[in-house]
Design an enzyme around this catalytic site. Structure first.
Site, PDB file in Angstrom:
ATOM      1  N   HIS A   1     -12.393  -3.435   1.685  1.00 29.03           N
ATOM      2  CA  HIS A   1     -12.146  -2.114   2.217  1.00 29.03           C
ATOM      3  C   HIS A   1     -12.222  -1.002   1.171  1.00 29.03           C
ATOM      4  CE1 HIS A   1      -7.715  -1.805   0.915  1.00 29.03           C
ATOM      5  NE2 HIS A   1      -8.125  -2.950   0.475  1.00 29.03           N
TER       6      HIS A   1
ATOM      7  N   TYR B   1      -3.225  -7.119   9.981  1.00 28.61           N
ATOM      8  CA  TYR B   1      -3.927  -6.800   8.741  1.00 28.61           C
ATOM      9  C   TYR B   1      -5.206  -6.014   9.057  1.00 28.61           C
ATOM     10  CZ  TYR B   1      -5.820  -7.720   4.034  1.00 28.61           C
ATOM     11  OH  TYR B   1      -6.331  -7.601   2.762  1.00 28.61           O
TER      12      TYR B   1
ATOM     13  N   HIS C   1      -5.399 -12.802   0.239  1.00 28.67           N
ATOM     14  CA  HIS C   1      -4.030 -12.719   0.750  1.00 28.67           C
ATOM     15  C   HIS C   1      -3.860 -13.744   1.858  1.00 28.67           C
ATOM     16  CE1 HIS C   1      -2.774  -9.137  -1.385  1.00 28.67           C
ATOM     17  NE2 HIS C   1      -3.771  -8.431  -0.902  1.00 28.67           N
TER      18      HIS C   1
ATOM     19  N   ASP D   1      -3.474  -5.340  -6.952  1.00 27.15           N
ATOM     20  CA  ASP D   1      -2.844  -6.574  -6.473  1.00 27.15           C
ATOM     21  C   ASP D   1      -3.753  -7.776  -6.710  1.00 27.15           C
ATOM     22  OD1 ASP D   1      -4.431  -5.248  -4.536  1.00 27.15           O
ATOM     23  OD2 ASP D   1      -3.624  -6.456  -2.921  1.00 27.15           O
TER      24      ASP D   1
ATOM     25  N   ASP E   1     -10.363  -9.340   0.319  1.00 21.71           N
ATOM     26  CA  ASP E   1      -9.480  -8.767   1.340  1.00 21.71           C
ATOM     27  C   ASP E   1      -9.953  -9.009   2.776  1.00 21.71           C
ATOM     28  OD1 ASP E   1      -7.303  -7.801  -0.048  1.00 21.71           O
ATOM     29  OD2 ASP E   1      -8.245  -5.907  -0.536  1.00 21.71           O
TER      30      ASP E   1
ATOM     31  N   HIS F   1       0.831  -1.213   0.000  1.00 19.95           N
ATOM     32  CA  HIS F   1       0.000   0.000   0.000  1.00 19.95           C
ATOM     33  C   HIS F   1       0.862   1.259   0.000  1.00 19.95           C
ATOM     34  CE1 HIS F   1      -4.114  -1.721   1.467  1.00 19.95           C
ATOM     35  NE2 HIS F   1      -3.895  -1.928   0.188  1.00 19.95           N
TER      36      HIS F   1
END
Length: 397
Positions: A146, A193, A226, A84, A165, A24
């Site tokens: 998000h 996270y 992820h 990503d 996410d 990020h």
């Protein structure tokens, strides 16, 4: 790694990024690397759920080729537009030009602004379904978890939630599932996270989990985009999210974050810490100019009290502290108490400006601030010690 079958006919075809150390735009440290997870569902129709970061497109495509020819892909589900997860779309769509893309209205808009491609795109909303054959994919909008475009994909027949996410971690591993890795490491990365990415959206997350629970969705596996997949006990990470979102993990703990020019502010920080510790309060101290911001935020997440200090330069706080407080403001911490201290030479300003930023952030300053001119003397250090003890009372009550 080979593609891994997570359910009969459903494969992980993502990639492991062992070497990434920031994320990020360097706002998030990733000392354990990360993964970009993508999933291939082979049925009468073939669907690819999410892709990977663009530089790894070739690796993902080779994994797909071990299962089917990429040209046979009928559908590509885009749970989230961030690059990503969507970066490999230009490469994969060239190999399956007839594939139809599915995502939210915001996703369609975001993809075009990122790639300027006129893909065949079907906008979906919560409750919409896509029949593959024996399996059906259902879509659940998850705006602001998000990004505004985010959504989940659910396969009812396999009790599989593809959550993008949500419920993820930045953790590179040759193992795929939660029962194959160190649970302490996994939960540490999951909390980090949440803290650094999802903390501002806690109320939205609570409402979304409540919505899912009311739908009585059965979940055997949560497959985020992820990190590690949750199959041993998917409820564990869901319950953790609920607890984090409700601030249930906060405790009488203080985190001191300071930036110093000639060590005067540092001396004050250590004496304040001594006062807190003498009162039995768990305490952590960070020079923000030397510390990993991601880890500092994680330490702050379960603390009731924050104490900020800075030397004054040009009538303001030092620049790293200023940037950190701006970042913290964006995380929108709730129900926390704060205190402020600092040192100065011929003129002050740092303490006042920190107080103003905290007020804008909605964080209550609970004890009168303390400032020292030049270097603190013995009496001023005693004041710092007492300042720590007084703050300890505020967060212990």
């Amino acid at each position: 790694m080979k593609p891994l079958e997570i359910k009969k006919g459903i494969y992980w075809v993502g990639v492991i990024d062992w070497n990434v150390r920031t994320f990020h735009g360097h706002t998030y440290s990733t000392p354990r690397g990360t993964t970009y997870n993508a999933y291939l569902i082979v049925d009468e129709k073939i669907a690819l759920v999410d892709t990977v970061y663009g530089p790894f497109a070739g690796e993902m495509i080779e994994r797909i080729r071990e299962i089917v020819e990429p040209g046979k892909i009928d559908y590509i589900i885009v749970n989230h537009v961030e690059t990503d997860h969507s970066g490999a779309l230009p490469a994969i769509t060239k190999l399956c030009p007839g594939a139809k893309l599915f995502g939210t209205e915001k996703c369609k808009e975001g993809l075009y602004r990122n790639y300027y491609e006129n893909w065949d795109f079907c906008v979906v909303k919560t409750g919409d379904k896509l029949k593959l054959g024996k399996r059906t994919l259902g879509f659940l909008e998850a705006a602001m978890i998000h990004w505004p475009d985010s959504m989940f994909t659910y396969c009812a027949e396999e009790k599989l939630l593809l959550s993008n996410d949500a419920f993820g971690q930045h953790l590179a591993s040759s193992k795929l599932f939660d029962d194959e890795v160190d649970e302490c490491v996994l939960m540490d990365e999951a909390e980090k996270y949440y803290t650094n990415i999802l903390w501002p959206f806690s109320m939205i997350i609570l409402r979304k989990i409540e919505e899912i629970q009311k739908m009585n969705i059965a979940i055997d596996i949560i497959a985020p985009s992820h990190g590690i997949l949750w199959r041993k006990d998917p409820a564990k990470i869901i319950n953790a999210y609920v607890s984090w979102a409700k601030n249930e993990t906060t405790k009488p703990k203080a985190v001191i974050i300071y930036e110093t020019m000639w060590q005067s502010t540092a001396k004050m920080a250590y004496e304040i810490a001594a006062g807190l510790i003498s009162s039995g309060v768990e305490t952590a101290v960070f020079d923000i100019a030397l510390s990993d911001r991601t880890e500092v935020i994680k330490q702050m997440f379960n603390a009731k009290g924050f104490i900020f200090g800075s030397s004054t330069h040009d009538n303001d706080m030092l620049p790293v502290m200023a940037g950190f407080l701006k970042f913290l403001k964006g995380l929108k911490p709730k129900n926390r108490r704060a205190a402020v201290f600092g040192s100065y030479g011929w003129a002050g300003g740092a303490v006042k400006n920190i107080e103003e930023l905290l007020k804008e952030s909605g964080i209550e300053v609970s004890v009168p601030s303390i400032s020292v001119k030049y270097r603190p003397d013995k009496n001023e250090l005693t004041r710092c010690f007492d300042f720590g003890k007084e703050f300890a009372k505020k967060i212990s009550s």
